[in-house]
Scaffold this active site. Structure first.
Site, PDB file in Angstrom:
ATOM      1  N   ARG A   1       0.857  -1.187   0.000  1.00 33.60           N
ATOM      2  CA  ARG A   1       0.000   0.000   0.000  1.00 33.60           C
ATOM      3  C   ARG A   1       0.892   1.235   0.000  1.00 33.60           C
ATOM      4  NH1 ARG A   1      -2.844   3.005   4.762  1.00 33.60           N
ATOM      5  NH2 ARG A   1      -3.874   4.551   3.470  1.00 33.60           N
TER       6      ARG A   1
ATOM      7  N   HIS B   1      -2.855  10.894   0.598  1.00 33.10           N
ATOM      8  CA  HIS B   1      -2.273  10.667   1.918  1.00 33.10           C
ATOM      9  C   HIS B   1      -1.613  11.985   2.355  1.00 33.10           C
ATOM     10  CE1 HIS B   1      -0.976   7.210   4.702  1.00 33.10           C
ATOM     11  NE2 HIS B   1      -0.700   8.328   5.333  1.00 33.10           N
TER      12      HIS B   1
ATOM     13  N   GLU C   1      -7.280   8.389   6.432  1.00 31.76           N
ATOM     14  CA  GLU C   1      -7.531   9.021   7.737  1.00 31.76           C
ATOM     15  C   GLU C   1      -8.022  10.462   7.652  1.00 31.76           C
ATOM     16  OE1 GLU C   1      -4.131   8.732  10.293  1.00 31.76           O
ATOM     17  OE2 GLU C   1      -4.134   6.549  10.318  1.00 31.76           O
TER      18      GLU C   1
ATOM     19  N   ASN D   1      -7.514   1.958   9.888  1.00 29.45           N
ATOM     20  CA  ASN D   1      -6.204   2.152  10.521  1.00 29.45           C
ATOM     21  C   ASN D   1      -6.422   2.178  12.031  1.00 29.45           C
ATOM     22  OD1 ASN D   1      -5.255   2.523   7.944  1.00 29.45           O
ATOM     23  ND2 ASN D   1      -4.537   4.618   8.263  1.00 29.45           N
TER      24      ASN D   1
ATOM     25  N   TYR E   1      -4.244   2.010  15.941  1.00 27.74           N
ATOM     26  CA  TYR E   1      -2.966   1.979  16.660  1.00 27.74           C
ATOM     27  C   TYR E   1      -3.100   1.732  18.156  1.00 27.74           C
ATOM     28  CZ  TYR E   1      -0.615   3.468  12.426  1.00 27.74           C
ATOM     29  OH  TYR E   1      -0.117   3.501  11.147  1.00 27.74           O
TER      30      TYR E   1
ATOM     31  N   GLU F   1      -3.674  -0.096   8.167  1.00 24.49           N
ATOM     32  CA  GLU F   1      -2.482   0.269   8.948  1.00 24.49           C
ATOM     33  C   GLU F   1      -2.642  -0.246  10.370  1.00 24.49           C
ATOM     34  OE1 GLU F   1      -1.429   4.455   9.157  1.00 24.49           O
ATOM     35  OE2 GLU F   1      -1.695   4.690   6.997  1.00 24.49           O
TER      36      GLU F   1
END
Ligand SMILES: *[C@@H]1O[C@H](CO)[C@@H](O)[C@H](O)[C@H]1NC(C)=O
Ligand SMILES: *[C@@H]1O[C@H](CO)[C@@H](O)[C@H](O)[C@H]1NC(C)=O
Ligand SMILES: *[C@@H]1O[C@H](CO)[C@@H](O)[C@H](O)[C@H]1NC(C)=O
Length: 520
Positions: A95, A140, A185, A326, A328, A392
């Site tokens: 990606r 992005h 995002e 995504n 985290y 991600e």
């Protein structure tokens, strides 16, 4: 049978901490990700236009040590090395994102830059030759500066301008690129770039522009999806969607007000963008209510949150072939009444966020592996079990060590929770993408924070890449497609010792013994 095996699996994995030994479904795909500004460098060569990140870093005072992405990992020149690393990892896909200003220096399709087109053609062809599928993000965060000069994402014209850029990319690369992501995002680039001013273009309007910009971005996403769906899908046969980000928000206590607050916190982050596309359509009800109430208290005549017309709402709804996620980290959420005269998307939520002091951490990432499983279940429950691609997931550290045991632990436990979400909970997760192929320019943290599977020496003009322990971990994970049951330990069988036995008889095989008996 399925029910029984589920019960057995649940019995084996009784607590959050238990590890699930099993493999991912056969169709599961593995990848790693990067983004153009974070790796390419070559910021002003071969006709590339400036992006808002070039402007923002060159202004000074905006990112750690006034670093820039002028060279970064130099992937513009070293993309063949990157492809080799991907091949060594054995991943199914890569990606990466297109630098809009490298392809279209002014942002507009009437003045394309052939060197930029050549670069991405070479990268895509090299990937395919190496057996790695390209997955391309159109946006992005590196908006062409000229478009920002015309109002950037505050400008309604961006809906059509982005659509034209998307069509340009589908025309050029869609014969070989079968997976497209419109935006990466939106929550982060909008709240950081237009709310807190911590990302380009550095504006601070947390109560107003964040909402009006999100409105434009959602419409731009939808138009690009419709263009692909109508004009390109029939011949190119790929998929296109959006990548949204979210922490898991765990209630701070079992007080119903905290449980409601945690739900509200997710709606104000993930739901903001997901409800219009995957949910009931339009913004989440709780956002509409809270922002209207606060706006009136603050003296506005109407809500700071814009409204979609019914036509717009319908045009946006259903415009994603997958749910790109995504993720985290996790935080704890407590209900809080935050009466405030300062309009802000943070105050609008009426929450306080906390963390659990027992959580392992590095920089801003708290290691809470079960949070990803909870989030996947929340998405499944809220939006009708859509097919999710994790675009991600990863962990930072400021250590330049190759023995990144913390990152290995993070990947091992987070991917195991993806496996649990699939096998134990029935969530439809199709792929997993590790962030990131190599250490790179981490936005406001620049080179102080490293997320890479490969170490990059930024002092060396050659920008050498060296695998960390986590690269070897991911390689093995991909090769095994998960965590096969560890080899059962077979106890060593000791031959019985024969004392005073007749060694001749013991050694004689059965048929010969039979003959021996017949004879005697
Ligand atoms: C970064 O740039 C700003 C603005 O030019 C300057 O004030 C500051 O001293 C610089 N910081 C470093 C670490 O060079
Ligand atoms: C923090 O984590 C510990 C250990 O898992 C747990 O016992 C405790 O309940 C947690 N506290 C909160 C507020 O979640
Ligand atoms: C970084 O290194 C220090 C010192 O060796 C260690 O204590 C810390 O846990 C490391 N952090 C990460 C995230 O690996």
């Amino acid at each position: 049978m399925r029910f029984l095996s589920l019960i057995l699996a649940c019995a084996a994995v009784a607590t959050r901490a238990d590890f699930l030994y099993d493999t991912f479904p056969d169709y599961f795909q593995w990848g790693v990700a990067t983004a153009s500004y974070q790796i390419e460098g070559a910021w002003n060569v071969d006709g590339k236009g400036d992006s808002i990140w070039d402007t923002y870093t060159h202004a000074g005072g905006n990112v750690v040590k006034n670093e820039t992405g002028d060279i970064a990992c130099d992937s513009y020149n070293k993309y063949e090395d990157d492809v080799q690393l991907l091949q060594d990892l054995g991943v199914n896909f890569y990606r990466f994102s297109l630098s809009w200003a490298r392809l279209l220096p002014t942002g507009r399709v009437d003045q394309p830059n052939q060197a930029g087109i050549d670069y991405y053609n070479s990268l895509i062809d090299a990937l395919l030759a190496a057996g790695v599928e390209p997955m391309v993000t159109l946006y992005h965060w590196d908006l062409p500066q000229e478009l920002d000069d015309q109002g950037g994402w505050e400008n309604e014209d961006m809906v059509q301008i982005f659509n034209e850029y998307a069509v340009f990319a589908f025309e050029l690369f869609g014969d070989r690129v079968k997976s497209w992501i419109t935006f990466n995002e939106p929550y982060v680039f909008i709240t950081m770039g237009y709310g807190q001013g911590a990302h380009a273009p550095g504006l601070q309007s947390p109560g107003e522009k964040v909402y009006t910009v999100a409105h434009v971005v959602l419409k731009a996403h939808a138009e690009a999806w419709h263009s692909y769906n109508e004009l390109f899908r029939p011949t190119q046969d790929g998929v296109i969607g959006i990548t949204l980000d979210s922490e898991w928000k765990e209630p701070y206590s079992d007080d119903p007000e905290d449980i409601e607050a945690a739900e509200r916190a997710i709606q104000f982050c993930l739901g903001w963008f997901a409800n219009p596309i995957f949910g009931s359509g339009g913004y989440p009800t709780v956002m509409k209510e809270k922002i209207l109430e606060k706006s009136l208290e603050q003296g506005y005549e109407e809500s700071r949150l814009p409204e979609f017309t019914e036509e717009e709402e319908n045009r946006i709804h259903g415009t994603s072939d997958f749910f790109g996620l995504n993720h985290y980290t996790t935080s704890l959420v407590q209900n809080a009444d935050r009466p405030s005269l300062v309009p802000s998307y943070l105050n609008d939520r009426d929450i306080i966020t906390r963390v659990n002091s027992t959580w392992d951490r590095s920089e801003w990432i708290f290691v809470v592996p079960w949070g990803l499983r909870s989030l996947l279940n929340w998405i499944s429950d809220s939006y009708g079990n859509p097919n999710v691609i994790i675009t991600e997931n990863g962990m930072s550290d400021s250590n330049a060590t190759l023995e990144d045991a913390h990152r290995v632990n993070y990947f091992r436990l987070y991917t195991n929770n993806v496996l649990k979400a699939i096998k134990l909970d029935g969530c439809d997760v199709r792929s997993y993408t590790a962030w990131t192929l190599m250490d790179n320019f981490e936005w406001a943290f620049a080179y102080d924070v490293r997320f890479g599977l490969h170490h990059v020496d930024f002092e060396d003009p050659e920008r050498p890449r060296t695998p960390k322990a986590s690269a070897e971990f991911i390689r093995q994970l991909v090769a095994d497609n998960g965590f096969p049951e560890p080899e059962a330990v077979i106890p060593e069988v000791l031959e019985p010792e024969i004392e005073n036995g007749d060694p001749e008889i013991v050694a004689i095989p059965e048929p010969i013994r039979a003959k021996f008996r017949q004879k005697h």
